[in-house]
Design an enzyme around this catalytic site. Structure first.
Site, short mmCIF file in Angstrom:
data_model
loop_
_atom_site.label_atom_id
_atom_site.label_comp_id
_atom_site.label_asym_id
_atom_site.label_seq_id
_atom_site.Cartn_x
_atom_site.Cartn_y
_atom_site.Cartn_z
N ARG A 113 1.24 -1.00 0.21
CA ARG A 113 0.08 0.30 0.22
C ARG A 113 1.09 1.29 0.31
NH1 ARG A 113 -2.77 -3.80 -1.50
NH2 ARG A 113 -4.47 -4.33 0.30
N SER B 21 -10.83 -1.60 3.51
CA SER B 21 -10.33 -1.58 4.84
C SER B 21 -9.65 -0.59 5.22
CB SER B 21 -9.29 -2.75 4.58
OG SER B 21 -9.65 -4.37 3.74
N GLU C 131 -4.98 2.53 6.78
CA GLU C 131 -4.61 2.88 5.55
C GLU C 131 -5.60 4.08 4.58
OE1 GLU C 131 -5.22 -1.12 2.92
OE2 GLU C 131 -6.69 -0.02 1.51
C1 LIG Z 1 -15.73 -1.78 -1.16
C2 LIG Z 1 -13.74 -1.12 -1.54
C3 LIG Z 1 -13.55 -2.57 -1.69
C4 LIG Z 1 -12.04 -2.13 -1.59
N1 LIG Z 1 -10.85 -3.38 -2.04
C5 LIG Z 1 -9.63 -2.88 -2.39
C6 LIG Z 1 -8.57 -4.34 -2.61
O1 LIG Z 1 -8.87 -5.66 -2.66
N2 LIG Z 1 -7.52 -3.51 -2.62
C7 LIG Z 1 -7.14 -2.59 -2.66
O2 LIG Z 1 -5.88 -2.36 -2.02
N3 LIG Z 1 -8.21 -1.58 -2.08
C8 LIG Z 1 -9.40 -1.88 -1.66
N4 LIG Z 1 -10.52 -1.37 -1.56
C9 LIG Z 1 -9.47 1.06 -1.99
C10 LIG Z 1 -9.48 1.43 -2.48
O3 LIG Z 1 -10.55 1.19 -3.97
C11 LIG Z 1 -7.78 1.28 -3.42
O4 LIG Z 1 -6.90 2.03 -2.55
C12 LIG Z 1 -8.30 2.49 -4.63
O5 LIG Z 1 -6.71 2.41 -4.87
C13 LIG Z 1 -8.25 3.73 -4.13
O6 LIG Z 1 -8.51 4.86 -5.69
P1 LIG Z 1 -9.64 5.73 -6.09
O7 LIG Z 1 -9.06 6.05 -7.34
O8 LIG Z 1 -10.43 5.73 -5.45
O9 LIG Z 1 -8.56 7.22 -4.32
P2 LIG Z 1 -8.68 7.74 -3.07
O10 LIG Z 1 -9.60 7.46 -2.49
O11 LIG Z 1 -9.52 8.95 -4.79
O12 LIG Z 1 -7.47 8.76 -3.44
C14 LIG Z 1 -6.94 7.64 -2.31
C15 LIG Z 1 -5.50 8.26 -2.08
O13 LIG Z 1 -4.51 8.35 -3.62
C16 LIG Z 1 -4.76 9.89 -3.95
N5 LIG Z 1 -4.73 9.79 -6.15
C17 LIG Z 1 -6.14 9.70 -5.71
N6 LIG Z 1 -5.86 9.61 -7.47
C18 LIG Z 1 -4.42 9.79 -8.14
C19 LIG Z 1 -3.58 10.21 -8.81
N7 LIG Z 1 -4.22 10.15 -10.13
N8 LIG Z 1 -2.23 10.86 -8.85
C20 LIG Z 1 -1.69 11.30 -7.82
N9 LIG Z 1 -2.56 11.23 -6.49
C21 LIG Z 1 -3.80 10.21 -6.35
C22 LIG Z 1 -5.36 10.57 -3.08
O14 LIG Z 1 -5.06 11.99 -3.22
C23 LIG Z 1 -6.07 9.99 -1.00
O15 LIG Z 1 -4.59 10.64 -1.31
C24 LIG Z 1 -11.56 -0.85 -1.96
C25 LIG Z 1 -12.64 -0.31 -1.44
C26 LIG Z 1 -13.88 -0.15 -1.14
C27 LIG Z 1 -14.87 0.80 -0.99
N1 LIG Z 2 1.21 -6.52 5.29
C1 LIG Z 2 1.87 -7.00 4.57
O1 LIG Z 2 3.78 -6.78 4.20
C2 LIG Z 2 1.54 -8.29 3.51
C3 LIG Z 2 0.25 -7.24 2.51
N2 LIG Z 2 -0.20 -8.33 1.84
C4 LIG Z 2 -1.62 -7.92 1.15
O2 LIG Z 2 -2.80 -8.08 2.11
C5 LIG Z 2 -3.97 -8.59 1.22
C6 LIG Z 2 -4.10 -9.58 1.08
O3 LIG Z 2 -3.35 -10.67 0.37
P1 LIG Z 2 -3.71 -11.91 -0.62
O4 LIG Z 2 -3.53 -11.27 -1.98
O5 LIG Z 2 -5.09 -11.65 -0.08
O6 LIG Z 2 -3.14 -13.80 0.01
P2 LIG Z 2 -2.44 -13.77 1.54
O7 LIG Z 2 -2.53 -15.06 1.94
O8 LIG Z 2 -1.82 -12.63 2.80
O9 LIG Z 2 -3.76 -13.56 2.21
C7 LIG Z 2 -5.43 -14.77 1.96
C8 LIG Z 2 -6.21 -15.26 2.63
O10 LIG Z 2 -6.37 -16.36 2.98
C9 LIG Z 2 -6.76 -15.71 4.63
N3 LIG Z 2 -4.95 -16.52 6.03
C10 LIG Z 2 -4.28 -17.17 5.03
N4 LIG Z 2 -3.76 -17.47 6.69
C11 LIG Z 2 -4.57 -17.22 7.94
C12 LIG Z 2 -4.24 -16.70 9.21
N5 LIG Z 2 -3.67 -17.34 9.24
N6 LIG Z 2 -5.71 -16.68 9.69
C13 LIG Z 2 -6.47 -15.86 9.25
N7 LIG Z 2 -6.76 -15.60 7.75
C14 LIG Z 2 -5.95 -16.87 6.89
C15 LIG Z 2 -7.42 -14.51 4.79
O11 LIG Z 2 -8.72 -15.38 4.06
P3 LIG Z 2 -9.81 -15.38 4.47
O12 LIG Z 2 -10.93 -14.55 4.46
O13 LIG Z 2 -10.32 -16.45 3.53
O14 LIG Z 2 -9.47 -16.07 5.63
C16 LIG Z 2 -6.58 -13.94 3.76
O15 LIG Z 2 -7.26 -13.18 3.04
C17 LIG Z 2 -3.35 -7.90 -0.41
O16 LIG Z 2 -3.73 -6.81 -1.13
C18 LIG Z 2 -1.74 -7.90 -0.03
O17 LIG Z 2 -1.52 -6.37 -0.42
C19 LIG Z 2 -0.72 -9.84 1.76
C20 LIG Z 2 1.01 -10.13 2.24
C21 LIG Z 2 1.63 -9.22 3.34
#
Ligand SMILES: Cc1cc2nc3c(=O)[nH]c(=O)nc-3n(C[C@H](O)[C@H](O)[C@H](O)COP(=O)(O)OP(=O)(O)OC[C@H]3O[C@@H](n4cnc5c(N)ncnc54)[C@H](O)[C@@H]3O)c2cc1C
Ligand SMILES: NC(=O)C1=CN([C@@H]2O[C@H](COP(=O)(O)OP(=O)(O)OC[C@H]3O[C@@H](n4cnc5c(N)ncnc54)[C@H](OP(=O)(O)O)[C@@H]3O)[C@@H](O)[C@H]2O)C=CC1
Ligand SMILES: C=C(O[C@H]1[C@H](O)[C@@H](CO)O[C@H](OP(=O)(O)OP(=O)(O)OC[C@H]2O[C@@H](n3ccc(=O)[nH]c3=O)[C@H](O)[C@@H]2O)[C@@H]1NC(C)=O)C(=O)O
Length: 300
Positions: free
Chosen positions: A172, A222, A292
């Site tokens: 992130r 999240s 986050e």
């Molecule tokens: C239901 C739901 C599920 C989600 N699931 C995920 C997920 O699985 N994985 C995940 O990583 N995130 C997830 N998110 C969070 C979010 O969608 C991501 O972080 C996404 O990348 C944010 O993009 P945005 O355009 O909405 O950014 P914004 O919310 O508009 O902005 C976020 C930050 O980015 C900056 N920013 C945005 N656009 C630009 C640009 N063009 N240039 C410079 N800075 C910029 C803003 O200033 C701000 O600081 C989820 C959110 C929701 C609501």
């Molecule tokens: N902090 C860091 O540095 C890290 C961050 N990430 C980030 O986390 C996000 C998710 O990672 P992902 O790619 O899904 O892969 P992960 O392997 O990290 O997780 C997959 C899924 O496995 C389940 N799980 C595995 N081990 C356990 C445990 N011990 N206890 C509970 N649940 C467990 C959970 O799913 P379930 O809900 O099915 O139980 C979890 O959401 C990504 O966005 C990635 O960017 C990933 C790795 C490291």
């Protein structure tokens, strides 16, 4: 002295004054932007960035506002929402999307072209710019693994190309967070794939997501990052915080890592819930939860 106001300098650009950002944020909360523009091109964005610098006007850039809490006092100065800059081009196995393109549309475009690599992002509701800024990731994939380069505008209005290494991706995190650059486009390097398998993977992940995440309610995804060695949802769950509510903001019963708007929430409600969750988890488990979600703007 010449009138330097935004409407005098750019009579052709539509500027919304004192516009409530709750209309645009995914949580449906947040105060007003003094001046809000939806730029339609890089040229327009560039002009506005230069104007902001010259007039010493604070500048804020937003994508799809899906990872954002705007405090209830709103945002001073000029706010740009880039969602009208949303062109997507395919060139061989490269997909180049403007910053305001929805990541979901971009994954659809890749699928249409039978390109594999972006399936993990099928359900992430951000823009391409926000996804690069955040290094969005899910289900084993991350933006860092597919972006070959991004174009950014510096605060001087200069265009720079940053390659994957220069974007300095981490969990992130990207280098865009460390400067005040505005992402204007990104190129994803994908591979030729089988369109049926690509569709099946996207559908599978979206089903999995819908079964675990409270997509029925407004939220910002999240709220907290995953601390090394822990699962955020699990910690908040075990702390007994699910259902904890302030005003209209509630720790989701479906996924403890999400805070949902159950109706009429303010950003202040969100911040109170966040603070309480952080304090409780720290007291019970000694673990610090870092947000986050990006929190911007002024208190009311
Ligand atoms: C239901 C739901 C599920 C989600 N699931 C995920 C997920 O699985 N994985 C995940 O990583 N995130 C997830 N998110 C969070 C979010 O969608 C991501 O972080 C996404 O990348 C944010 O993009 P945005 O355009 O909405 O950014 P914004 O919310 O508009 O902005 C976020 C930050 O980015 C900056 N920013 C945005 N656009 C630009 C640009 N063009 N240039 C410079 N800075 C910029 C803003 O200033 C701000 O600081 C989820 C959110 C929701 C609501
Ligand atoms: N902090 C860091 O540095 C890290 C961050 N990430 C980030 O986390 C996000 C998710 O990672 P992902 O790619 O899904 O892969 P992960 O392997 O990290 O997780 C997959 C899924 O496995 C389940 N799980 C595995 N081990 C356990 C445990 N011990 N206890 C509970 N649940 C467990 C959970 O799913 P379930 O809900 O099915 O139980 C979890 O959401 C990504 O966005 C990635 O960017 C990933 C790795 C490291
Ligand atoms: C939604 C986001 O990204 C999501 C991404 O969609 C999914 C899928 O890959 O993996 C992460 O969630 P996650 O659900 O795995 O994250 P955590 O909150 O750490 O939960 C993991 C584990 O906690 C447990 N859990 C979760 C919720 C709950 O109410 N109770 C519970 O016990 C489950 O066992 C679950 O497996 C990303 N979150 C973070 C902070 O990395 C986002 O960043 O906004």
């Amino acid at each position: 002295m010449m009138d330097q106001s935004i409407t005098s300098v750019f009579p052709e650009i539509k500027v919304l004054m004192n516009e409530p950002l709750s209309k645009y944020t995914n949580t449906q909360t947040g105060g007003p932007a003094d001046m809000l523009v939806f730029p339609e091109s890089v040229t327009e964005t560039k002009k506005l960035i230069i104007w902001a610098k010259e007039t010493k006007t604070p500048l804020t850039v937003i994508g799809n506002a899906s990872n954002l809490i705007v405090r209830d006092g709103g945002i001073r100065g000029l706010t740009l929402i880039l969602t009208k800059m949303n062109d997507i081009q395919i060139n061989g196995t490269d997909v180049t999307a403007e910053a305001g393109a929805a990541l979901i549309q971009t994954t659809e475009a890749a699928y249409q072209a039978s390109l594999t690599g972006l399936e993990f992002a099928a359900g992430i509701p951000g823009s391409v710019g926000g996804a690069v800024f955040m290094n969005a990731g899910a289900y084993g994939g991350e933006i860092s693994e597919v972006v070959s380069e991004a174009e950014v505008l510096t605060s001087d209005g200069e265009i720079k190309r940053l390659n994957n290494r220069e974007l300095d991706f981490g969990y992130r995190h990207s280098s865009v967070q460390d400067y005040h650059d505005v992402v204007i486009s990104a190129t994803f390097k994908l591979r030729a794939g089988d369109s049926n398998r690509i569709r099946a993977r996207m559908d599978e992940l979206n089903r999995l997501r819908a079964s675990k995440q409270p997509l029925e309610y407004p939220s910002c995804g999240s709220v907290f990052k995953r601390p090394t060695g822990y699962f955020t949802g699990k910690l908040i769950h075990e702390a007994g915080l699910q259902g904890y509510t302030v005003g209209g903001a509630q720790v989701s019963m479906k996924h403890a890592g999400f805070i949902i708007n159950v109706g009429g929430a303010t950003a202040t409600d969100y911040l109170s819930v966040i603070h309480h969750v952080q304090e409780t988890v720290l007291n019970q488990f000694g673990v610090e939860l870092e947000t986050e979600v990006r929190i911007i703007g002024e208190e009311k």
